[in-house]
Design a protein around this motif. Structure first.
Motif, PDB file in Angstrom:
ATOM      1  N   ASP A   1       2.748   6.460   5.967  1.00 13.51           N
ATOM      2  CA  ASP A   1       3.501   7.687   5.762  1.00 13.51           C
ATOM      3  C   ASP A   1       4.099   7.712   4.356  1.00 13.51           C
ATOM      4  OD1 ASP A   1       2.958   8.332   8.414  1.00 13.51           O
ATOM      5  OD2 ASP A   1       4.821   7.467   9.142  1.00 13.51           O
ATOM      6  N   HIS A   2       3.452   8.426   3.460  1.00  9.45           N
ATOM      7  CA  HIS A   2       3.963   8.586   2.103  1.00  9.45           C
ATOM      8  C   HIS A   2       4.932   9.759   2.099  1.00  9.45           C
ATOM      9  CE1 HIS A   2       1.115   5.836   0.118  1.00  9.45           C
ATOM     10  NE2 HIS A   2       0.290   6.213   1.100  1.00  9.45           N
TER      11      HIS A   2
ATOM     12  N   GLN B   1      12.939  13.843   3.048  1.00  9.86           N
ATOM     13  CA  GLN B   1      11.806  13.667   3.959  1.00  9.86           C
ATOM     14  C   GLN B   1      11.763  12.222   4.469  1.00  9.86           C
ATOM     15  OE1 GLN B   1       7.926  13.941   2.148  1.00  9.86           O
ATOM     16  NE2 GLN B   1       6.893  14.279   4.099  1.00  9.86           N
ATOM     17  N   PHE B   2      11.993  11.282   3.583  1.00  9.59           N
ATOM     18  CA  PHE B   2      11.983   9.861   3.916  1.00  9.59           C
ATOM     19  C   PHE B   2      13.056   9.548   4.965  1.00  9.59           C
ATOM     20  CE2 PHE B   2      13.696   5.590   2.941  1.00  9.59           C
ATOM     21  CZ  PHE B   2      12.588   4.840   3.270  1.00  9.59           C
TER      22      PHE B   2
ATOM     23  N   SER C   1       9.977  -0.030   5.654  1.00  9.68           N
ATOM     24  CA  SER C   1       9.753   1.002   4.650  1.00  9.68           C
ATOM     25  C   SER C   1      10.039   0.499   3.249  1.00  9.68           C
ATOM     26  CB  SER C   1      10.647   2.202   4.954  1.00  9.68           C
ATOM     27  OG  SER C   1      12.008   1.824   4.903  1.00  9.68           O
ATOM     28  N   ASN C   2       9.558   1.248   2.280  1.00  9.10           N
ATOM     29  CA  ASN C   2       9.820   0.994   0.868  1.00  9.10           C
ATOM     30  C   ASN C   2      10.528   2.210   0.292  1.00  9.10           C
ATOM     31  OD1 ASN C   2       8.585  -1.514   0.628  1.00  9.10           O
ATOM     32  ND2 ASN C   2       6.577  -0.596   0.317  1.00  9.10           N
TER      33      ASN C   2
ATOM     34  N   GLN D   1       0.797  -1.228   0.000  1.00 18.49           N
ATOM     35  CA  GLN D   1       0.000   0.000   0.000  1.00 18.49           C
ATOM     36  C   GLN D   1       0.834   1.285   0.000  1.00 18.49           C
ATOM     37  OE1 GLN D   1      -3.309  -0.377  -0.435  1.00 18.49           O
ATOM     38  NE2 GLN D   1      -2.762  -2.546  -0.498  1.00 18.49           N
ATOM     39  N   VAL D   2       2.113   1.188   0.393  1.00 19.51           N
ATOM     40  CA  VAL D   2       2.978   2.374   0.482  1.00 19.51           C
ATOM     41  C   VAL D   2       4.190   2.166  -0.430  1.00 19.51           C
ATOM     42  CG1 VAL D   2       4.270   3.883   2.040  1.00 19.51           C
ATOM     43  CG2 VAL D   2       2.244   2.708   2.861  1.00 19.51           C
ATOM     44  N   PRO D   3       4.135   2.687  -1.660  1.00 21.02           N
ATOM     45  CA  PRO D   3       5.242   2.473  -2.595  1.00 21.02           C
ATOM     46  C   PRO D   3       6.530   3.206  -2.207  1.00 21.02           C
ATOM     47  CG  PRO D   3       3.570   3.872  -3.563  1.00 21.02           C
ATOM     48  CD  PRO D   3       3.038   3.402  -2.255  1.00 21.02           C
TER      49      PRO D   3
END
Length: 74
Positions: free
Chosen positions: A46-47, A53-54, A70-71, A27-29
């Motif tokens: 969290d996109h 930012q990531f 994370s991705n 769901q979070v690419p």
């Protein structure tokens, strides 16, 4: 294990939690989809819009003692 999803907390086995992580991962690419500490986990959504930012978001969670799922990025 206690897992927080949105505003609710669920108790589940590690196997059930791993299945939930697999779904959340899709769901979070680019961003953070879960954080975990001992017997507590929290599904996030969290996109991120940039690598900076990531990385900053990831550092914040790690400094609080969480393992970050994370991705993307680093």
């Amino acid at each position: 294990m206690k897992v927080k999803v949105a505003n609710r907390t669920y108790t589940m086995s590690n196997k059930e939690y791993q299945g939930l992580l697999d779904i959340a991962k899709e769901q979070v690419p680019f961003g953070i989809y879960a954080v975990e500490k001992k017997d507590y986990a929290e599904l996030r959504n969290d996109h991120c819009k940039s690598i900076t930012q990531f990385k900053n978001l990831k550092r914040q969670y790690k400094s609080q003692g969480f393992k970050v799922y994370s991705n993307g990025g680093a």
